[in-house]
Design an enzyme around this catalytic site. Structure first.
Site, PDB file in Angstrom:
ATOM      1  N   GLU A  97     -79.414   5.416   0.839  1.00 39.93           N
ATOM      2  CA  GLU A  97     -79.993   3.724   0.653  1.00 39.93           C
ATOM      3  C   GLU A  97     -79.889   3.104  -0.465  1.00 39.93           C
ATOM      4  O   GLU A  97     -81.503   3.555  -1.448  1.00 39.93           O
ATOM      5  CB  GLU A  97     -80.998   3.291   2.147  1.00 39.93           C
ATOM      6  CG  GLU A  97     -80.808   1.778   1.882  1.00 39.93           C
ATOM      7  CD  GLU A  97     -81.175   1.195   3.445  1.00 39.93           C
ATOM      8  OE1 GLU A  97     -81.496   2.144   4.423  1.00 39.93           O
ATOM      9  OE2 GLU A  97     -82.279   0.151   2.812  1.00 39.93           O
TER      10      GLU A  97
ATOM     11  N   LYS B  95     -89.272   1.308   9.416  1.00 38.23           N
ATOM     12  CA  LYS B  95     -88.239   1.867   9.483  1.00 38.23           C
ATOM     13  C   LYS B  95     -88.208   1.718   7.650  1.00 38.23           C
ATOM     14  O   LYS B  95     -87.941   2.302   6.972  1.00 38.23           O
ATOM     15  CB  LYS B  95     -86.839   0.661  10.217  1.00 38.23           C
ATOM     16  CG  LYS B  95     -85.560   1.974   9.630  1.00 38.23           C
ATOM     17  CD  LYS B  95     -85.071   1.499   8.080  1.00 38.23           C
ATOM     18  CE  LYS B  95     -83.129   1.754   8.256  1.00 38.23           C
ATOM     19  NZ  LYS B  95     -82.854   1.408   6.415  1.00 38.23           N
TER      20      LYS B  95
ATOM     21  N   ASP C  62     -89.595  18.270   6.218  1.00 41.18           N
ATOM     22  CA  ASP C  62     -88.655  18.264   6.925  1.00 41.18           C
ATOM     23  C   ASP C  62     -88.755  16.638   7.426  1.00 41.18           C
ATOM     24  O   ASP C  62     -89.917  16.134   7.448  1.00 41.18           O
ATOM     25  CB  ASP C  62     -89.561  18.843   8.193  1.00 41.18           C
ATOM     26  CG  ASP C  62     -88.602  18.378   9.676  1.00 41.18           C
ATOM     27  OD1 ASP C  62     -87.710  18.053   9.790  1.00 41.18           O
ATOM     28  OD2 ASP C  62     -88.965  19.094  10.911  1.00 41.18           O
TER      29      ASP C  62
ATOM     30  N   HIS D 276     -79.601  -6.721  -2.853  1.00 40.81           N
ATOM     31  CA  HIS D 276     -78.976  -5.724  -2.347  1.00 40.81           C
ATOM     32  C   HIS D 276     -77.156  -6.140  -3.771  1.00 40.81           C
ATOM     33  O   HIS D 276     -76.299  -4.917  -2.800  1.00 40.81           O
ATOM     34  CB  HIS D 276     -78.272  -5.728  -1.231  1.00 40.81           C
ATOM     35  CG  HIS D 276     -79.615  -5.438   0.434  1.00 40.81           C
ATOM     36  ND1 HIS D 276     -79.424  -3.492  -0.382  1.00 40.81           N
ATOM     37  CD2 HIS D 276     -80.342  -5.554   0.870  1.00 40.81           C
ATOM     38  CE1 HIS D 276     -80.185  -3.169   0.108  1.00 40.81           C
ATOM     39  NE2 HIS D 276     -80.895  -4.178   1.453  1.00 40.81           N
TER      40      HIS D 276
HETATM   41  C1  MEV Z   1     -83.740  -2.031   5.300  1.00 35.52           C
HETATM   42  O1  MEV Z   1     -83.237  -1.161   5.425  1.00 35.52           O
HETATM   43  C2  MEV Z   1     -85.654  -2.205   5.518  1.00 35.52           C
HETATM   44  C3  MEV Z   1     -85.809  -3.682   6.000  1.00 35.52           C
HETATM   45  O2  MEV Z   1     -84.887  -4.055   7.067  1.00 35.52           O
HETATM   46  C4  MEV Z   1     -86.859  -3.409   6.157  1.00 35.52           C
HETATM   47  C5  MEV Z   1     -88.013  -4.741   6.694  1.00 35.52           C
HETATM   48  O3  MEV Z   1     -86.887  -5.214   8.067  1.00 35.52           O
HETATM   49  O4  MEV Z   1     -88.597  -5.188   6.500  1.00 35.52           O
HETATM   50  C6  MEV Z   1     -85.232  -4.557   4.947  1.00 35.52           C
END
Ligand code: MEV
Length: 426
Positions: free
Chosen positions: A82, A260, A276, A374
Site C-alpha cells: 500500500e 485498519k 503471522d 495519495h
Molecule cells: C487506509 O488504508 C487507512 C485509513 O482509512 C485509516 C483511517 O481511516 O483512519 C486512512
C-alpha cells in the site's frame, strides 16, 4: 550511535538508500543482492514453506525512519503493497521524535492453549479435579518442550471455564504458556495435544479441540508518545484529531477503518519480520471488542501542555525464533535492521508503528483528507505503468499533481509527450 532521523531519505534512489542501510549494518554483497531481489528467493525454501508452490509474490520492503523507542533510534522495516504507509509512519515518528519518541512496555509473553472437553456428566466437579492435578498437567506439558523450559519459559498455569451452550455444558481448559522469544503456536499446540489424553482421564470427558488462542491478552504491547500541537498544525487540528478518535471509540463503522489504518503499519512490520499477520490481526480485532463494543485500539487526549498524547494497547504475538522469522532470508535481514534482540523488543516496536500510523491517518483525515497525499504516489504508479523511465517519472508526477488530474489516460498522454520530446531532442 544509530540515528534514525535521516532527512530526505525518501528522496534518495533505491540504491542510495540501500547503501546507507548497508553501511549502518555492514551487509555483505549477498545480503544486498537479496534485498534488491537480485538473488532470487530460493524456490526450494518457498516450496518447503507452503504447499503446491508455483512461484513467488514479491512485496516491496520499505524502511520507516525517525523512530526513537525508549531512547533508542530504530529503523523500521515494513513490507506492504500500500502506498503512503511507510511515508506516513515516518512522518508521524518524526513529530514524536521531537518530544522524546515512543515509550513502551509488554505485559508478558504468555499465550493460551485451549482444550475443549465434551460429554462430561459433572463439569464443575471435573473443573475442581483438573485444578487438583495442575502440577501434573504443567509437568506433562513442559516435558514436551525442554528447550523452552531451559530458556525460562514453559507452561506456567491453567485456567478452567465451563461454557453453557443452548444444549450442553462444555469444559474449556486454558494452558498458560510462557513462550519467551517464540510466537508460540507450535509449542502451545504441541502441549495441548500431548496433555489431552490426561485431561480425558481426569474429567471422564472427550477432548475435541486442542489449539492456541489468538486472543493474546497476556501479551499486551503498550506504546505512548506525545506530538506537539505546533507541529500538528495548531490546537484546532489537535481537537479535530481527538474528535476523530472519539468518533472511532463510539462508532464501530468508523472504528474498524481507524483500526485498519493502525494495522497498515502493524501488519507491514509483522510481515517483514516473517511473523503471522493473521494471528496478530485476529488478536487485535478481538481485543478491540473486549468491552463488548468494537472500539479504537488507540487513545488520544490533550495533555496539560496542550499537546496531543497518544497511546496504544494491542495483543502482540510475535517471535524472533522459529518459522519464517528464521527460515526467510529477508525476514532475518529485517530483524537485523530493526536491531532487536528479543521478541519483547519486537512486539513493543511494532506497537509504536501502529500508534504512528494512526496519528498520521487521523491528522490527514482531520485536515486536508487522504487523497492529496495519495495522489503523487498514485501518479507515480500510473507513470510506471505508462512506461515512463526513472528520469521521466518525477516530471510526469509533478505535472499530473499540478493539474490535479491523476487518471491513467492523462498520465499516458504526458508520458508520450515527454518521450516524444526527448526523442525529438526538445
Ligand atoms: C487506509 O488504508 C487507512 C485509513 O482509512 C485509516 C483511517 O481511516 O483512519 C486512512
Amino acid at each position: 550511535m544509530l540515528i534514525s532521523r535521516v532527512p530526505g531519505f525518501f528522496k534518495l534512489s533505491v540504491e542510495e538508500r540501500l547503501s546507507l542501510i548497508t553501511n549502518k549494518w555492514n551487509f555483505n554483497e549477498e545480503e544486498k543482492k537479496l534485498l534488491l531481489g537480485l538473488t532470487p528467493f530460493p524456490i526450494k525454501i518457498a516450496d518447503s514453506m507452503i504447499e503446491n508452490t508455483v512461484g513467488l509474490m514479491p512485496i516491496p520492503l520499505g524502511i520507516a525512519t525517525n523512530f526513537k523507542i525508549n531512547g533508542e533510534d530504530r529503523f523500521i522495516p515494513m513490507a506492504t503493497e500500500e502506498p503512503s504507509v511507510v511515508a506516513a509512519a515516518s512522518n508521524a515518528a518524526k513529530m514524536a521524535y521531537e518530544k522524546g519518541g515512543f515509550f513502551t512496555s509488554l505485559s508478558g509473553s504468555i499465550m493460551r492453549g485451549q482444550i475443549q472437553v465434551l460429554d462430561i456428566a459433572d463439569p464443575y466437579s471435573a473443573m475442581a479435579r483438573i485444578y487438583e492435578k495442575k502440577a501434573e498437567i504443567l509437568k506433562r506439558c513442559n516435558a514436551k518442550d525442554p528447550t523452552l523450559v531451559s530458556l525460562g519459559g514453559g507452561a506456567i498455569d491453567i485456567e478452567v471455564n465451563v461454557i453453557k451452550t443452548s444444549n450442553q455444558s462444555m469444559l474449556i481448559l486454558h494452558l498458560l504458556v510462557d513462550t519467551r522469544d517464540a510466537m508460540g503456536a507450535n509449542a502451545v499446540n504441541t502441549m495441548a495435544e500431548a496433555v489431552a489424553p490426561f485431561i480425558e482421564t481426569i474429567t471422564s470427558g472427550r477432548v475435541a479441540l486442542r489449539i492456541i488462542s489468538n486472543l493474546a491478552d497476556r501479551r499486551i504491547a503498550r506504546a505512548r508518545a506525545v506530538f506537539s500541537a505546533k507541529q500538528l498544525g495548531g490546537i484546532e487540528v489537535v481537537k479535530n484529531i481527538v474528535n476523530a478518535f472519539e468518533f472511532a471509540e463510539f462508532d464501530p463503522y468508523r472504528a474498524v477503518t481507524h483500526n485498519k489504518g493502525i494495522m497498515n503499519g502493524i501488519s507491514a512490520v509483522v510481515l517483514a519480520t516473517g511473523n503471522d499477520t493473521r494471528a496478530v490481526e485476529a488478536g487485535a480485532h478481538a481485543y478491540a471488542s473486549i468491552s463488548g463494543q468494537y472500539r479504537s485500539l488507540t487513545k488520544w487526549e490533550i495533555n496539560e501542555d496542550g499537546d496531543l498524547a497518544g497511546s496504544i494497547e494491542i495483543p502482540m504475538a510475535v517471535g524472533i525464533v522459529g518459522g519464517a522469522t528464521k527460515s526467510h532470508p529477508v525476514a532475518r535481514l529485517a530483524l537485523k535492521i530493526l536491531g532487536i534482540h528479543t521478541a519483547e523488543e519486537l512486539a513493543e516496536s511494532i506497537a509504536t508503528v501502529g500508534l504512528a500510523q494512526n496519528l498520521a491517518a487521523m491528522r490527514a483525515l482531520a485536515t486536508e483528507g487522504i487523497q492529496k497525499g495519495h495522489m503523487a504516489l498514485h501518479a507515480r504508479n500510473l507513470a510506471m505503468m505508462a512506461g515512463a523511465n526513472e528520469n521521466e517519472i518525477d516530471q510526469i508526477v509533478q505535472q499530473a499533481v499540478k493539474e490535479q488530474d491523476v487518471r491513467y489516460d492523462r498520465i499516458l498522454e504526458l508520458t508520450k509527450q515527454l518521450q516524444k520530446g526527448v526523442v525529438n531532442g526538445k
